[in-house]
Design a protein around this motif. Sequence first.
Motif, PDB file in Angstrom:
ATOM      1  N   SER A   1       0.818  -1.215   0.000  1.00  0.00           N
ATOM      2  CA  SER A   1       0.000   0.000   0.000  1.00  0.00           C
ATOM      3  C   SER A   1       0.850   1.263   0.000  1.00  0.00           C
ATOM      4  O   SER A   1       0.351   2.349  -0.311  1.00  0.00           O
ATOM      5  CB  SER A   1      -0.942   0.009   1.216  1.00  0.00           C
ATOM      6  OG  SER A   1      -0.233   0.317   2.415  1.00  0.00           O
ATOM      7  N   LEU A   2       2.132   1.129   0.330  1.00  0.00           N
ATOM      8  CA  LEU A   2       3.033   2.281   0.343  1.00  0.00           C
ATOM      9  C   LEU A   2       3.593   2.586  -1.044  1.00  0.00           C
ATOM     10  O   LEU A   2       4.337   3.555  -1.207  1.00  0.00           O
ATOM     11  CB  LEU A   2       4.184   2.029   1.327  1.00  0.00           C
ATOM     12  CG  LEU A   2       3.776   1.732   2.778  1.00  0.00           C
ATOM     13  CD1 LEU A   2       5.001   1.504   3.638  1.00  0.00           C
ATOM     14  CD2 LEU A   2       2.914   2.845   3.350  1.00  0.00           C
ATOM     15  N   PHE A   3       3.259   1.753  -2.026  1.00  0.00           N
ATOM     16  CA  PHE A   3       3.670   2.041  -3.400  1.00  0.00           C
ATOM     17  C   PHE A   3       2.772   3.138  -3.966  1.00  0.00           C
ATOM     18  O   PHE A   3       1.813   2.890  -4.702  1.00  0.00           O
ATOM     19  CB  PHE A   3       3.571   0.772  -4.263  1.00  0.00           C
ATOM     20  CG  PHE A   3       4.815  -0.061  -4.271  1.00  0.00           C
ATOM     21  CD1 PHE A   3       5.750   0.052  -5.282  1.00  0.00           C
ATOM     22  CD2 PHE A   3       5.050  -0.961  -3.246  1.00  0.00           C
ATOM     23  CE1 PHE A   3       6.896  -0.723  -5.282  1.00  0.00           C
ATOM     24  CE2 PHE A   3       6.191  -1.740  -3.240  1.00  0.00           C
ATOM     25  CZ  PHE A   3       7.123  -1.616  -4.264  1.00  0.00           C
ATOM     26  N   ASP A   4       3.090   4.377  -3.608  1.00  0.00           N
ATOM     27  CA  ASP A   4       2.297   5.517  -4.058  1.00  0.00           C
ATOM     28  C   ASP A   4       3.173   6.594  -4.686  1.00  0.00           C
ATOM     29  O   ASP A   4       2.736   7.731  -4.874  1.00  0.00           O
ATOM     30  CB  ASP A   4       1.503   6.099  -2.888  1.00  0.00           C
ATOM     31  CG  ASP A   4       2.392   6.495  -1.709  1.00  0.00           C
ATOM     32  OD1 ASP A   4       3.640   6.440  -1.839  1.00  0.00           O
ATOM     33  OD2 ASP A   4       1.859   6.851  -0.647  1.00  0.00           O
ATOM     34  N   GLY A   5       4.410   6.225  -5.004  1.00  0.00           N
ATOM     35  CA  GLY A   5       5.333   7.172  -5.617  1.00  0.00           C
ATOM     36  C   GLY A   5       6.304   7.811  -4.651  1.00  0.00           C
ATOM     37  O   GLY A   5       7.237   8.493  -5.084  1.00  0.00           O
ATOM     38  N   ARG A   6       6.131   7.581  -3.360  1.00  0.00           N
ATOM     39  CA  ARG A   6       6.986   8.245  -2.376  1.00  0.00           C
ATOM     40  C   ARG A   6       8.454   7.824  -2.477  1.00  0.00           C
ATOM     41  O   ARG A   6       9.341   8.568  -2.037  1.00  0.00           O
ATOM     42  CB  ARG A   6       6.459   7.981  -0.961  1.00  0.00           C
ATOM     43  CG  ARG A   6       6.650   6.552  -0.470  1.00  0.00           C
ATOM     44  CD  ARG A   6       6.055   6.326   0.907  1.00  0.00           C
ATOM     45  NE  ARG A   6       4.605   6.336   0.886  1.00  0.00           N
ATOM     46  CZ  ARG A   6       3.845   6.274   1.978  1.00  0.00           C
ATOM     47  NH1 ARG A   6       4.421   6.208   3.169  1.00  0.00           N
ATOM     48  NH2 ARG A   6       2.535   6.257   1.882  1.00  0.00           N
ATOM     49  N   ASN A   7       8.706   6.633  -3.022  1.00  0.00           N
ATOM     50  CA  ASN A   7      10.078   6.110  -3.045  1.00  0.00           C
ATOM     51  C   ASN A   7      10.662   5.993  -4.449  1.00  0.00           C
ATOM     52  O   ASN A   7      11.672   5.321  -4.644  1.00  0.00           O
ATOM     53  CB  ASN A   7      10.110   4.722  -2.392  1.00  0.00           C
ATOM     54  CG  ASN A   7       9.733   4.766  -0.932  1.00  0.00           C
ATOM     55  OD1 ASN A   7      10.045   5.716  -0.233  1.00  0.00           O
ATOM     56  ND2 ASN A   7       9.036   3.741  -0.470  1.00  0.00           N
ATOM     57  N   ARG A   8      10.056   6.631  -5.420  1.00  0.00           N
ATOM     58  CA  ARG A   8      10.481   6.418  -6.799  1.00  0.00           C
ATOM     59  C   ARG A   8      11.825   7.079  -7.113  1.00  0.00           C
ATOM     60  O   ARG A   8      12.517   6.664  -8.060  1.00  0.00           O
ATOM     61  CB  ARG A   8       9.414   6.913  -7.764  1.00  0.00           C
ATOM     62  CG  ARG A   8       9.204   8.416  -7.759  1.00  0.00           C
ATOM     63  CD  ARG A   8       7.952   8.792  -8.547  1.00  0.00           C
ATOM     64  NE  ARG A   8       8.009   8.285  -9.907  1.00  0.00           N
ATOM     65  CZ  ARG A   8       6.932   8.110 -10.668  1.00  0.00           C
ATOM     66  NH1 ARG A   8       5.722   8.368 -10.191  1.00  0.00           N
ATOM     67  NH2 ARG A   8       7.050   7.672 -11.905  1.00  0.00           N
TER      68      ARG A   8
END
Length: 282
Positions: free
Chosen positions: A232-239
Amino acid sequence: MTMPFLITGGTGKTGSRIAKLLWDRGYSVRVGSRRETPSFDWNDKSTWGPALDGCGAVYVAFQPDLAVPGALEIIDDFFRTSMAAGVKRIVLLSGRGEPEAEDGERALLQSGADWTILRASWFNQNFTEAFRDWVVAGKLALPVPAIPEPFIDADDIAEVAVAALTQPGHSSKLYELTGPRAIPYAKAIAEIAKATGRDITYETISPDAFRALAADAKIPDEYTSLLLYLFSLFDGRNRETRDGVFEALGRPARDFSDFVKAEAKRGTWDRQPALATNGATA
């Protein structure tokens, strides 16, 4: 440093690599595991003292993940116990974009230890370990949209950890460890398919569909729930990529393509699958 190094999670993705590198370089290593002597168990505080006894530095990879309920209290208690036992240096494996992991980082900073934090992306080795069965079967289906992730190689993490444990110049440093480029899961699978010459696909599915797949694979429900939270943390915060590997080692991080080519040559995705339920981030 002549005192032993305690490597928690010493049989896991990063811990096993760190222990080997230290052994190969002539250091004394104590593997933190329930199966070792002395044993080490995050959920049994009575095992901490014997495992820490005489150690000068500790690598901390909390299992199964710093995001699980109660992890902060355990890790904070462990830092305090380590300091009371005479440990001087602590290297913490953290996760990028995880609020709970950042809480663990703050607990380390407040412990008084000589600290280094390794804030890592998702591992290349998830494709050869945690998700290998599905890759071998020809289809990886996860509840992750087409958002790029700069996958990091566990060998790079291990080398940075060993440098932080054994060399000066890494105290009070936070290294964000990523690969040199960010790619979505579909692109990662496409690279594996090309390198192996096999028809392997990726599909984005719903969380409920993933839970059903995990149940079919006999993955424990609590581990599935953890994965769903992390997905669920795959929202662009770590790209965005970072230069933590270069900052620590003076060389670039390993590219995902190099990892894939080496594993394909080794036949990693050609052998029959053996169900893996090991952690995806440590």
